[in-house]
Design a protein around this motif. Structure first.
Motif, short mmCIF file in Angstrom:
data_model
loop_
_atom_site.label_atom_id
_atom_site.label_comp_id
_atom_site.label_asym_id
_atom_site.label_seq_id
_atom_site.Cartn_x
_atom_site.Cartn_y
_atom_site.Cartn_z
N THR A 51 0.95 -1.08 0.11
CA THR A 51 0.10 0.05 -0.10
C THR A 51 0.95 1.20 0.11
O THR A 51 1.10 1.66 0.97
CB THR A 51 -0.93 -0.07 1.30
OG1 THR A 51 -0.24 -0.16 2.49
CG2 THR A 51 -1.98 -1.19 1.23
N GLU A 104 -20.51 4.41 -3.60
CA GLU A 104 -19.16 4.86 -3.60
C GLU A 104 -18.88 5.71 -2.36
O GLU A 104 -17.66 5.67 -2.08
CB GLU A 104 -19.04 5.77 -4.83
CG GLU A 104 -18.86 4.73 -6.23
CD GLU A 104 -17.81 3.75 -6.17
OE1 GLU A 104 -16.67 3.92 -5.86
OE2 GLU A 104 -18.04 2.66 -6.31
N LEU A 107 -18.40 3.43 0.32
CA LEU A 107 -17.05 2.73 0.30
C LEU A 107 -15.86 3.95 0.73
O LEU A 107 -14.83 3.59 1.33
CB LEU A 107 -16.85 2.29 -1.19
CG LEU A 107 -15.43 1.63 -1.63
CD1 LEU A 107 -15.48 0.29 -0.39
CD2 LEU A 107 -15.46 1.04 -2.93
N PHE A 108 -16.18 5.14 0.31
CA PHE A 108 -14.94 6.25 0.66
C PHE A 108 -15.06 6.42 2.25
O PHE A 108 -13.74 6.29 2.82
CB PHE A 108 -15.66 7.32 0.19
CG PHE A 108 -14.40 8.74 0.53
CD1 PHE A 108 -13.52 8.82 0.01
CD2 PHE A 108 -15.18 9.56 1.58
CE1 PHE A 108 -12.52 9.85 0.40
CE2 PHE A 108 -14.41 10.52 1.87
CZ PHE A 108 -12.90 10.82 1.24
N ARG A 111 -13.11 3.50 3.30
CA ARG A 111 -11.72 3.71 3.11
C ARG A 111 -10.82 4.57 4.11
O ARG A 111 -9.82 4.34 4.72
CB ARG A 111 -11.32 4.15 1.63
CG ARG A 111 -11.70 3.10 0.63
CD ARG A 111 -11.54 3.55 -0.71
NE ARG A 111 -11.72 2.78 -1.87
CZ ARG A 111 -12.18 2.81 -2.88
NH1 ARG A 111 -12.56 3.89 -3.35
NH2 ARG A 111 -12.32 2.05 -3.89
N VAL A 114 -10.35 2.71 7.61
CA VAL A 114 -9.33 1.84 7.58
C VAL A 114 -8.02 2.60 7.48
O VAL A 114 -7.04 2.19 8.29
CB VAL A 114 -9.56 0.84 6.55
CG1 VAL A 114 -8.30 0.13 6.20
CG2 VAL A 114 -10.70 -0.08 6.87
N GLY A 115 -8.01 3.66 6.80
CA GLY A 115 -6.87 4.51 6.57
C GLY A 115 -6.34 5.16 7.86
O GLY A 115 -5.17 4.90 8.26
N ARG A 151 -15.97 -6.07 -2.33
CA ARG A 151 -15.57 -4.51 -2.03
C ARG A 151 -14.88 -4.23 -0.86
O ARG A 151 -14.08 -3.32 -1.15
CB ARG A 151 -16.99 -4.07 -2.03
CG ARG A 151 -17.83 -4.14 -3.28
CD ARG A 151 -19.07 -2.88 -3.24
NE ARG A 151 -18.46 -1.70 -3.19
CZ ARG A 151 -18.74 -0.82 -4.11
NH1 ARG A 151 -19.48 -1.24 -5.19
NH2 ARG A 151 -18.33 0.74 -3.97
N VAL A 152 -14.77 -5.01 -0.03
CA VAL A 152 -14.09 -4.71 1.09
C VAL A 152 -12.70 -5.58 1.53
O VAL A 152 -12.08 -5.30 2.54
CB VAL A 152 -14.76 -4.47 2.54
CG1 VAL A 152 -15.84 -3.35 2.10
CG2 VAL A 152 -15.43 -5.72 2.73
N LEU A 155 -9.61 -3.89 1.95
CA LEU A 155 -9.48 -3.07 3.17
C LEU A 155 -9.21 -3.87 4.62
O LEU A 155 -8.49 -3.63 5.40
CB LEU A 155 -10.87 -2.40 3.52
CG LEU A 155 -11.11 -1.26 2.39
CD1 LEU A 155 -12.44 -0.69 2.61
CD2 LEU A 155 -10.30 -0.10 2.20
N ALA A 158 -5.68 -4.83 4.17
CA ALA A 158 -4.74 -3.64 4.56
C ALA A 158 -4.68 -3.60 6.16
O ALA A 158 -3.50 -3.43 6.68
CB ALA A 158 -5.46 -2.27 4.09
#
Length: 181
Positions: A51, A104, A107-108, A111, A114-115, A151-152, A155, A158
């Motif tokens: 990543t 979306e 999903l954002f 993300r 998780v980030g 989709r995940v 993530l 990650a």
């Protein structure tokens, strides 16, 4: 993590470019579209981790915390944990879910959640998975697992592979089990 072949593709590009340069040593045509060796080396180092962008953000956040000793590390970690918890609440709370008609957008939020968990894990002295963490990590993982698996999965991977403290002995076994499969 979703597109691991990018490093191989870039290596292929560099080899092909090298062969083209050797074949056309006297011909400088097309050189304006060529990536310099220095830039290509930098790009290779950037794409090497699973990543790359998250690695750069983690290093920058860690550097910020270590160079700004006048700011307590808790200021940064509190901000990150608040962002993770807000994203989780926005996804799991029915009145907010109704606002996210666009998948979306959802999903954002996942993300971002998780980030910032990963950033928190890199910056906080005990990490995101410790019992003393201000992130409700069990609920975050639960929210991720409730989504469409395709989709995940990136993530979840990650969290599995880019966090520092998941495999520590201080991480509760229940959290490790949640991320195991």
């Amino acid at each position: 993590m979703i597109n691991p072949s990018i490093q191989n593709d870039f290596s292929y590009y560099r080899r092909t470019l090298s062969r083209m340069k050797m074949a056309n040593e006297d011909d400088n045509q097309g050189s304006e579209n060529v990536v310099s060796n220095e830039m290509a080396n930098r790009m290779s180092l950037f794409y090497a981790p699973a990543t790359p962008m998250l690695k750069v953000l983690g290093e920058a956040t860690t550097k910020f915390v270590s160079t700004h000793k006048e700011l307590p590390v808790e200021n940064t970690t509190d901000c990150l944990s608040t962002m993770a918890n807000i994203c989780r609440v926005m996804i799991e709370t029915p009145e907010y879910v109704a606002r996210f008609q666009n998948s979306e957008t959802k999903l954002f939020c996942l993300r971002v959640m998780v980030g910032v968990i990963i950033l928190y894990d890199h910056v906080h002295p005990v990490g995101a998975f410790a019992k003393s963490s201000t992130i409700d990590i069990k609920s975050c993982i639960k929210v991720l697992k409730e989504q469409e698996p395709g989709r995940v999965e990136g993530l979840l991977n990650a969290l599995r592979y880019t966090t520092k403290t998941l495999n520590d002995e201080t991480t509760p076994k229940t959290i490790k089990a949640m991320l195991a499969g």
